[in-house]
Design a protein around this motif. Structure first.
Motif, PDB file in Angstrom:
ATOM      1  N   ARG A 116      13.593  25.577  25.307  1.00 48.71           N
ATOM      2  CA  ARG A 116      12.381  25.337  24.723  1.00 48.71           C
ATOM      3  C   ARG A 116      12.132  23.814  25.229  1.00 48.71           C
ATOM      4  N   VAL A 117      12.776  22.812  24.993  1.00 55.31           N
ATOM      5  CA  VAL A 117      12.518  21.255  25.526  1.00 55.31           C
ATOM      6  C   VAL A 117      12.396  21.670  27.195  1.00 55.31           C
ATOM      7  N   ASN A 118      12.989  22.321  27.959  1.00 53.71           N
ATOM      8  CA  ASN A 118      12.670  22.006  29.285  1.00 53.71           C
ATOM      9  C   ASN A 118      11.236  22.831  29.372  1.00 53.71           C
ATOM     10  N   GLN A 119      10.914  23.858  28.670  1.00 57.45           N
ATOM     11  CA  GLN A 119       9.464  24.298  28.951  1.00 57.45           C
ATOM     12  C   GLN A 119       8.482  23.257  28.485  1.00 57.45           C
ATOM     13  N   LEU A 120       8.452  22.448  27.560  1.00 59.64           N
ATOM     14  CA  LEU A 120       7.300  21.678  27.297  1.00 59.64           C
ATOM     15  C   LEU A 120       7.493  20.430  28.183  1.00 59.64           C
ATOM     16  N   LEU A 121       8.746  20.091  28.749  1.00 58.94           N
ATOM     17  CA  LEU A 121       8.568  19.061  29.618  1.00 58.94           C
ATOM     18  C   LEU A 121       8.075  19.477  31.132  1.00 58.94           C
ATOM     19  N   SER A 122       8.016  20.575  31.367  1.00 58.43           N
ATOM     20  CA  SER A 122       7.846  21.131  32.633  1.00 58.43           C
ATOM     21  C   SER A 122       6.242  21.340  32.709  1.00 58.43           C
ATOM     22  N   ASP A 123       5.436  21.392  31.493  1.00 59.67           N
ATOM     23  CA  ASP A 123       3.988  21.489  31.416  1.00 59.67           C
ATOM     24  C   ASP A 123       3.466  20.124  31.909  1.00 59.67           C
ATOM     25  N   PRO A 124       2.855  20.298  33.318  1.00 62.17           N
ATOM     26  CA  PRO A 124       2.085  19.140  33.913  1.00 62.17           C
ATOM     27  C   PRO A 124       1.032  18.550  32.879  1.00 62.17           C
ATOM     28  N   ASN A 125       0.286  19.384  32.075  1.00 60.99           N
ATOM     29  CA  ASN A 125      -0.774  19.128  31.207  1.00 60.99           C
ATOM     30  C   ASN A 125      -0.429  18.113  30.035  1.00 60.99           C
ATOM     31  N   LYS A 126       0.980  18.421  29.878  1.00 63.08           N
ATOM     32  CA  LYS A 126       1.270  17.649  28.594  1.00 63.08           C
ATOM     33  C   LYS A 126       1.263  15.925  28.564  1.00 63.08           C
ATOM     34  N   GLY A 127       0.926  15.352  27.581  1.00 64.06           N
ATOM     35  CA  GLY A 127       1.074  13.833  27.475  1.00 64.06           C
ATOM     36  C   GLY A 127       2.593  13.572  27.545  1.00 64.06           C
ATOM     37  N   PRO A 128       2.839  12.185  27.211  1.00 68.74           N
ATOM     38  CA  PRO A 128       4.197  11.626  27.192  1.00 68.74           C
ATOM     39  C   PRO A 128       5.174  12.389  26.102  1.00 68.74           C
ATOM     40  N   LEU A 129       6.039  12.945  26.315  1.00 71.56           N
ATOM     41  CA  LEU A 129       7.096  13.476  25.731  1.00 71.56           C
ATOM     42  C   LEU A 129       8.534  13.165  26.126  1.00 71.56           C
ATOM     43  N   SER A 130       9.339  12.937  24.908  1.00 71.54           N
ATOM     44  CA  SER A 130      10.736  12.319  24.926  1.00 71.54           C
ATOM     45  C   SER A 130      11.419  13.211  23.967  1.00 71.54           C
ATOM     46  N   PHE A 131      12.729  13.590  24.301  1.00 70.26           N
ATOM     47  CA  PHE A 131      13.583  14.435  23.541  1.00 70.26           C
ATOM     48  C   PHE A 131      14.799  13.955  23.527  1.00 70.26           C
ATOM     49  N   THR A 142      25.640  23.309  26.738  1.00 75.66           N
ATOM     50  CA  THR A 142      24.096  22.897  26.612  1.00 75.66           C
ATOM     51  C   THR A 142      24.272  21.300  27.227  1.00 75.66           C
ATOM     52  N   ALA A 143      25.265  20.512  26.665  1.00 77.11           N
ATOM     53  CA  ALA A 143      25.495  19.032  27.143  1.00 77.11           C
ATOM     54  C   ALA A 143      25.397  19.154  28.615  1.00 77.11           C
ATOM     55  N   ASP A 144      26.069  20.031  29.345  1.00 77.04           N
ATOM     56  CA  ASP A 144      26.190  19.880  30.815  1.00 77.04           C
ATOM     57  C   ASP A 144      24.783  20.207  31.388  1.00 77.04           C
ATOM     58  N   ALA A 145      24.100  21.485  30.821  1.00 73.25           N
ATOM     59  CA  ALA A 145      22.753  21.646  31.144  1.00 73.25           C
ATOM     60  C   ALA A 145      21.897  20.670  31.286  1.00 73.25           C
ATOM     61  N   CYS A 146      21.703  19.843  29.974  1.00 73.03           N
ATOM     62  CA  CYS A 146      20.931  18.701  29.641  1.00 73.03           C
ATOM     63  C   CYS A 146      21.270  17.664  30.671  1.00 73.03           C
ATOM     64  N   ALA A 147      22.644  17.194  30.820  1.00 71.58           N
ATOM     65  CA  ALA A 147      22.843  16.067  31.790  1.00 71.58           C
ATOM     66  C   ALA A 147      22.576  16.413  33.296  1.00 71.58           C
ATOM     67  N   SER A 148      22.326  17.830  33.620  1.00 75.08           N
ATOM     68  CA  SER A 148      21.839  17.999  34.936  1.00 75.08           C
ATOM     69  C   SER A 148      20.499  18.191  35.118  1.00 75.08           C
ATOM     70  N   SER A 149      19.672  18.110  34.071  1.00 82.79           N
ATOM     71  CA  SER A 149      18.215  18.314  34.010  1.00 82.79           C
ATOM     72  C   SER A 149      17.476  17.300  34.772  1.00 82.79           C
ATOM     73  N   LYS A 150      16.506  17.741  35.659  1.00 79.63           N
ATOM     74  CA  LYS A 150      15.649  16.815  36.305  1.00 79.63           C
ATOM     75  C   LYS A 150      15.068  15.828  35.269  1.00 79.63           C
ATOM     76  N   PHE A 151      14.981  15.926  34.149  1.00 79.10           N
ATOM     77  CA  PHE A 151      14.382  15.191  33.179  1.00 79.10           C
ATOM     78  C   PHE A 151      15.141  14.242  32.547  1.00 79.10           C
ATOM     79  N   LYS A 152      16.495  14.185  32.809  1.00 77.09           N
ATOM     80  CA  LYS A 152      17.359  13.292  32.370  1.00 77.09           C
ATOM     81  C   LYS A 152      17.151  11.785  32.698  1.00 77.09           C
ATOM     82  N   ARG A 153      17.038  10.963  31.610  1.00 78.06           N
ATOM     83  CA  ARG A 153      16.603   9.696  31.732  1.00 78.06           C
ATOM     84  C   ARG A 153      17.944   8.726  31.519  1.00 78.06           C
ATOM     85  N   ALA A 154      18.566   9.095  30.726  1.00 80.69           N
ATOM     86  CA  ALA A 154      19.729   8.477  30.246  1.00 80.69           C
ATOM     87  C   ALA A 154      20.675   9.240  29.412  1.00 80.69           C
TER      88      ALA A 154
END
Length: 210
Positions: A83-98, A111-123
């Motif tokens: 669900r988080v990936n779905q929201l972050l992948s929408d280019p029409n959304k404004g600023p989103l942070s999870f 799930t930790a591994d999946a999030c750590a390897s996500s292209k949306f990971k910032r930290a």
């Protein structure tokens, strides 16, 4: 048992970086702020619930900063990550942070591994089980509201580009903040013997855990 919550000090200490976050998995008895997502919105709307994070309504989220600490059930955590990936992948959304808080079970398929390897990971930061606590899900009926963690915990920041620009937080700062804010000392005047949490001692306190 009842779901544990992220310690209050973590919300307070991360606010300068992530603003006022909305909890995606909370309840009227276990929430930090007045508005949150919960498992039983039909019963909890009157107490501030915004609905279920898995409901269709969350797909309409346009922007915001969120804290995501789901029940530590593999299927629930997998659905959360999607669900988080779905929201972050929408280019029409404004600023989103999870800010995702999940157990670091390892094995390369968590799930930790999946999030750590996500292209949306910032930290990302990882806290040893003996070095932190959660707010007990039964905190309203026990004498000690701080529960030692049963596992190492992964704290991973996922953001779209707009979210990264609005809420900047790098790994070093995240690590410094959460390792302090998740400790018992940051949330309670009591301190564990030897400075380390002991989940086995906590589990042996009796049926009421009080």
């Amino acid at each position: 048992g009842s779901q544990c919550a992220v310690p209050g000090a973590a919300f307070d200490d991360l606010k300068p970086y992530l603003g006022n976050t909305v909890e995606c998995f909370a309840s009227p008895l276990n929430c930090r702020f007045e508005r949150y997502y919960s498992a039983f919105p039909g019963l909890e709307y009157a107490f501030g619930s915004l609905g279920s994070f898995f409901g269709n309504g969350t797909l309409e989220i346009q922007e915001g900063s969120f804290e995501v600490n789901p029940p530590f059930v593999p299927e629930v955590m997998t659905f959360m990550e999607k669900r988080v990936n779905q929201l972050l992948s929408d280019p029409n959304k404004g600023p989103l942070s999870f800010l995702v808080v999940v157990p670091d079970w390892g094995g390369g398929n968590s799930t930790a591994d999946a999030c750590a390897s996500s292209k949306f990971k910032r930290a990302a930061s990882y806290i040893s089980a003996t070095d932190h606590v959660f707010a007990d899900g039964a905190q309203h009926r026990v004498s000690d509201r701080w529960r030692p963690s049963s596992w190492d915990t992964a704290v991973i920041l996922l953001q779209n580009d707009k979210g990264r620009d609005k809420w900047t937080l790098e790994t070093e700062t995240l690590t410094n903040v959460v390792k302090k804010a998740f400790s018992r000392a940051a949330n309670s005047s009591s301190a564990p013997a030897g400075g380390k949490e002991d989940v086995f001692a906590w589990e042996s306190r009796g049926s009421r855990k009080g």
